[in-house]
Design a protein around this motif. Sequence first.
Motif, PDB file in Angstrom:
ATOM      1  N   UNK A 143       0.832  -1.202   0.000  1.00 26.84           N
ATOM      2  CA  UNK A 143       0.000   0.000   0.000  1.00 26.84           C
ATOM      3  C   UNK A 143       0.867   1.253   0.000  1.00 26.84           C
ATOM      4  N   UNK A 144       0.335   2.312  -0.589  1.00 29.63           N
ATOM      5  CA  UNK A 144       1.074   3.565  -0.705  1.00 29.63           C
ATOM      6  C   UNK A 144       0.882   4.420   0.539  1.00 29.63           C
ATOM      7  N   UNK A 145       1.236   3.859   1.682  1.00 26.81           N
ATOM      8  CA  UNK A 145       1.053   4.586   2.938  1.00 26.81           C
ATOM      9  C   UNK A 145       2.131   5.627   3.166  1.00 26.81           C
ATOM     10  N   UNK A 146       3.241   5.501   2.490  1.00 26.66           N
ATOM     11  CA  UNK A 146       4.345   6.429   2.670  1.00 26.66           C
ATOM     12  C   UNK A 146       4.650   7.136   1.359  1.00 26.66           C
ATOM     13  N   UNK A 147       5.094   8.388   1.444  1.00 30.68           N
ATOM     14  CA  UNK A 147       5.516   9.062   0.215  1.00 30.68           C
ATOM     15  C   UNK A 147       6.751   8.376  -0.362  1.00 30.68           C
ATOM     16  N   UNK A 148       7.001   8.590  -1.633  1.00 33.37           N
ATOM     17  CA  UNK A 148       8.092   7.907  -2.311  1.00 33.37           C
ATOM     18  C   UNK A 148       9.446   8.115  -1.669  1.00 33.37           C
ATOM     19  N   UNK A 149       9.667   9.264  -1.047  1.00 33.34           N
ATOM     20  CA  UNK A 149      10.981   9.539  -0.471  1.00 33.34           C
ATOM     21  C   UNK A 149      11.227   8.792   0.847  1.00 33.34           C
ATOM     22  N   UNK A 150      10.203   8.078   1.343  1.00 34.14           N
ATOM     23  CA  UNK A 150      10.382   7.213   2.514  1.00 34.14           C
ATOM     24  C   UNK A 150      10.196   5.748   2.137  1.00 34.14           C
TER      25      UNK A 150
END
Length: 630
Positions: free
Chosen positions: A311-318
Amino acid sequence: MTQESTTMESERHVFQADVARLLHLMVHSIYSERDIFLRELISNAADACEKLRYEANSNPSLLGEGESFAIRVILNAENGTLAVEDNGVGMAREDLTTALGTIANSGTRVFLEKMTASGKGAAELIGQFGIGFYSAFMVADRVVVETRRAGEDVAWRWSSDGKGEFEISPLALEDAPRHGSRVVLHLNEDSKAYLEPGRVESIIGEHSSAVATPIDLLDTPTAEPRRLSEGAALWTKPKSEITEEQYREFYQELSGQFDSPALTVHWRAEGRAEYAVLAFVPGSRPFDLFDPARKGRTKLYSRRVLISRDSDLLPGYLRFVRLVVDSPDLPLNVSREMVQESPLFAAIKKGVTNRLLQELGKLAEMDREKFLTIWKNFGAVIKEGLYEDPERRDPLLKMARFATTTSQDGTRTLADYVSALRPNQTAIYYLVGENAERIAASPQLEGFRARGIEVLLLSDPVDAFWVQTAAGVDGKPFKSATQGAADIKTVELLDGAKKPDEPASAFADLISRAKETLATVVEDVRISDRLSESLACLVAPEFGPDLRLQQILAAHGQSAMDMKPVLEINPAHPLVISLETLMKRSESELFEDAVWLIFDEARLLDGAPPNDASAFAARLTRILSKALAT
């Protein structure tokens, strides 16, 4: 629904809803993989155990002496069946009609129409129609439910092929659970692989290992049960009850790595959004960190049942963070896409991101050495947030570490930089390039060194972008050392720094002639404040992208509006004095050749080829011939 038989022995019911249409929609719009059927059946079994545990609080007689809750998955390769059995609350005959028969509810057609039209709002509807249970028909030709309600002395069998009818009939007590349910799937030919113990064990470990009820697997109906899950998710336990070794083992299972986590963050959020979080920052960099197709390792649960493993729970930089989030408020029986469109998911994503940045920032302040290990592994990725996430730019800038002209080991903070500003310094200067060592050797930095001005050496690809939009720190803007006028003359030269013998105005004619000669390739020619040793350098105009960003854009086929660079020359360099003499002798061809060679030399120092290779070779030959002849 219509009742075709009212005998006490057996009742057959016809689904009024378009079952085939519903199942097709479920398979293609709600569930992304067939393995999910086992997750759904185990989730239902766990819920049944939770319901009985709750009811037993007021009626202890519902439970047997010393009986513990458990879910059993039983494989029978000989008969081609897979069964999921629980000792939970069970179902009465009415429950079978209302719980397993809600697919026949007259509102199902409305549900189908809404789902078909847009898929919006389905999260609130799906749980009302028993769709989780009916996922079993993705793998089974026939499904049989044998059940007995806790506290009752009758049992029932429900069966259906999912094509139009279901049947409810009495079940002999000796063939029924004491209380609870047994769901038996007669697997279709395409699903026989679910009779392989290894396959089933893997699915349970992936999707259901965190449910609140222990899970046992029986490889055959007569085999000894093997305990696959103890019914206790690590993230649900108090931190005081978890050892570092348990955290490490869970991290390794979650991440697929064999190192130890550099940072472990475990908390529970309460309020409008309730959820538990267990997050790890790896101790080493994954080999595929910069792979554009790389998926994160973020698992999303609802009541300890896996909803999504990426799931995309974190932004891409994390994306390097390994994460588990469990919220009892998220719906189970929906697709990953539907979950991620919900306001609750957005609130959890915001809360998790903010907390992780707080923890990273706290570590950066309290344990600089430990944080530096994380930054060296993931700093290039974290800096993507400086460009992609303006709302969180301030905490990211605060934790960021940089290589500079005074400290090339990459440990300087912007607070360190600002505290070392020289008198009259008005900006935070930076230089962007491919690597810190090469940037440090750039001629554009000579004037800054001569004045003791520190310059950030930015060598990550994203650096060329975020500095264009960042406002600055403590009122000091970011300014490229290769763009516009250096504006550093008000900062005093350090003792021993070489000063030009002649004022800039003494070279006015030389500058004018050089600008005329290079009119097609440069915007301007001027005396440099940047140079103290080198002959010349190129810089970008005051407005627009700096030189490095122009190179990046050009490499990706994007024009920077055909911007011409500015050529700066060092008035203290001996060759500039010689060029002045050459101009006064009216040797126009030789003067022009020299000016063009100076321009091409500046391009070479920036890592670019000569403007015209053949013309460069011809000019160099003429200059050498003249020099060797004298």
